[in-house]
Design an enzyme around this catalytic site. Structure first.
Site, PDB file in Angstrom:
ATOM      1  N   ASP A  12       3.296   5.625   4.609  1.00 42.92           N
ATOM      2  CA  ASP A  12       3.373   6.924   3.926  1.00 42.92           C
ATOM      3  C   ASP A  12       3.822   7.936   4.971  1.00 42.92           C
ATOM      4  OD1 ASP A  12       2.318   6.181   1.294  1.00 42.92           O
ATOM      5  OD2 ASP A  12       0.464   5.783   2.382  1.00 42.92           O
ATOM      6  N   ASP A 131       1.706   4.825 -10.368  1.00 42.15           N
ATOM      7  CA  ASP A 131       0.400   5.256  -9.851  1.00 42.15           C
ATOM      8  C   ASP A 131      -0.532   5.338 -11.054  1.00 42.15           C
ATOM      9  OD1 ASP A 131       1.485   5.505  -7.347  1.00 42.15           O
ATOM     10  OD2 ASP A 131       1.718   7.678  -7.431  1.00 42.15           O
TER      11      ASP A 131
END
Lengths: 257, 197
Positions: A12, A131
């Site tokens: 990330d 997600d």
């Protein structure tokens, strides 16, 4: 001959640094993305994923540069996601050295984007990042946006089916409930998504114990993504591969240097 | 010097880096004369068959490929760059390929598609490409493949069914997988090819 399970470290990236948090908050610095990518490449990662979580345009430019520098030295597939809104964005990333892109929020806002990208570059470049979290939706799973902060008011299974019909080549299923907790992948969610899709499925969110990885495979995942267990040295990639190999899952032999 | 054919498709940058790692000079080009004269020509490719053929025709690739083979100049096709060497593909309709090998490219019969990831290969003892990396895995991303025996030396893999993973046929070689994305094994295979030129 058989297809190996893919072990995919996820980086990330924001403003040129790798960060990791729990449930997408309380981010801490985890290192330099290019150095980490090279290390994971040497350690036998089967693929790498960069998720650009920068909020600013300058941050996205920095990430593009990170992709470029990583592609210079790592000869394994590289998927990049975060902030992709158009065919032009995909083109820029592929030219910088990405092999695949993952899309999420922009596809929810405008599902035709999936078909536009697939028509131009082929389904195989396009990963749908979902997600999802447990909720009172039809299937019991709903889609979130903005790093899990907002409900998209869409049922997760219905969304996966629609996206597959529009041409995504792979699904990255991230459990927002499990993200960063190291309490195990959401097995029920993986099983449910596997049942409605015929493209490769990457399990993400919650990897902790070595047995978590095999549990996700048993539920139908084709590939296993993890971040914090690798970044913080809880497991090396080779530990995961050795464990899976000794439990009769097919893995690519890695040098483990 | 190795030329990588730029016809608007493919991870050209990745291919360039991987072939340069073999020690050869590498250019990415859509120029006819450079593609014709290079010591080895690489035809990369990702995407759909029909779209790739349109791109190839825009740089006169059919002529480049057939003329190079006639004048004994090596070619390496990768992924779609392999598939277009066959006579036809059934990907979204029937499309004519360059026709170096008279066989069809068709969808793999497998429960999960695309075939995506690292797979092992059944190589031939006569293979030059796989020398030293016979037992390694290589990275595949595709839903279509050729399934009939063509050319002099064949290597096979399985996803749902058996298909051609690579063909070595004199001056024409091709791999269904991506050596430029197959780590050290892929780099070794690329070096085997560049050293054979």
């Amino acid at each position: 001959m058989s297809l190996s399970v893919r072990i995919i470290p996820c980086l990330d990236v924001t403003d040129g640094r790798v960060v990791k948090g729990v449930n997408f908050t309380n981010l801490v610095d985890a290192g330099d993305p290019v150095e980490m990518a090279a290390l994971y490449g040497r350690e036998g990662a089967d693929e790498l994923t960069f998720l650009d979580i920068s909020a600013s345009v300058a941050g996205r430019e920095t990430t593009l540069d990170v992709v470029r520098r990583t592609a210079e030295q790592v000869f394994i597939p590289l998927t990049v996601g975060g902030g992709i809104r158009s065919v032009g964005d995909v083109d820029r990333l592929l030219r910088a050295g990405a092999d695949k892109v993952s899309i999420n929020t922009a596809a929810i806002a405008r599902p035709e984007l999936i078909a536009e990208i697939a028509d131009r570059f082929g389904s195989q470049v396009l990963v749908l990042s979902v997600d999802a979290r447990r909720a009172r939706s039809e299937s019991g799973f709903e889609v979130t946006t903005h790093g899990g902060r907002e409900s998209a008011n869409i049922d997760a299974l219905a969304w996966v089916e629609k996206a597959c019909a529009l041409g995504v080549g792979e699904i990255l299923l991230n459990s927002m409930d499990a993200d960063g907790t190291r309490a195990g992948y959401d097995i029920g969610m993986i099983t449910a998504v596997r049942a409605v899709s015929k493209v490769p499925l990457i399990a993400s969110g919650g990897a902790g114990a070595l047995s978590d990885f095999s549990a996700a495979l048993d539920a139908g995942a084709d590939a296993l993504l993890a971040a914090s267990v690798f970044h913080f040295g809880i497991h090396r990639i080779n530990d995961v591969k050795s464990y899976l190999n000794s439990h009769n899952y097919c893995v690519r032999a890695s040098a483990g240097k | 010097m190795i030329a990588i054919l730029d016809y608007g498709s493919g991870n050209l940058r990745s291919a360039q880096r991987a072939f340069a790692a073999s020690g050869k000079d590498v250019v990415v080009t859509s120029h006819y004369d450079i593609a014709m004269e290079a010591e080895g020509l690489v035809i990369p490719g990702v995407g759909a068959f029909a779209a790739c053929m349109v791109g190839l025709d825009s740089v006169k690739a059919r002529t480049i490929i057939t003329e190079r083979i006639k004048s004994e100049r090596p070619i390496l096709g990768i992924c779609i760059g392999m598939q277009i060497l066959f006579s036809k593909s059934t990907e979204h309709g029937i499309h004519e390929g360059v026709g170096i090998w008279d066989a069809e490219v068709s969808q793999l019969q497998a429960p999960i598609l695309p075939h995506m990831g690292w797979n092992t290969i059944e190589t031939s003892a006569d293979s030059i490409l796989f020398k030293g990396v016979e037992n390694e895995s290589f990275y595949f991303v595709h839903s279509y493949a050729a399934k009939e025996k063509v050319g002099k030396v064949q290597s096979w893999s399985i996803h749902g069914e058996r298909f051609l993973a690579a063909v070595e046929d004199g001056y024409v070689c091709a791999t269904q997988f991506h050596p430029e994305k197959s780590g050290d094994a892929g780099l070794a295979l690329i070096k085997n090819w560049t050293q054979s030129l």
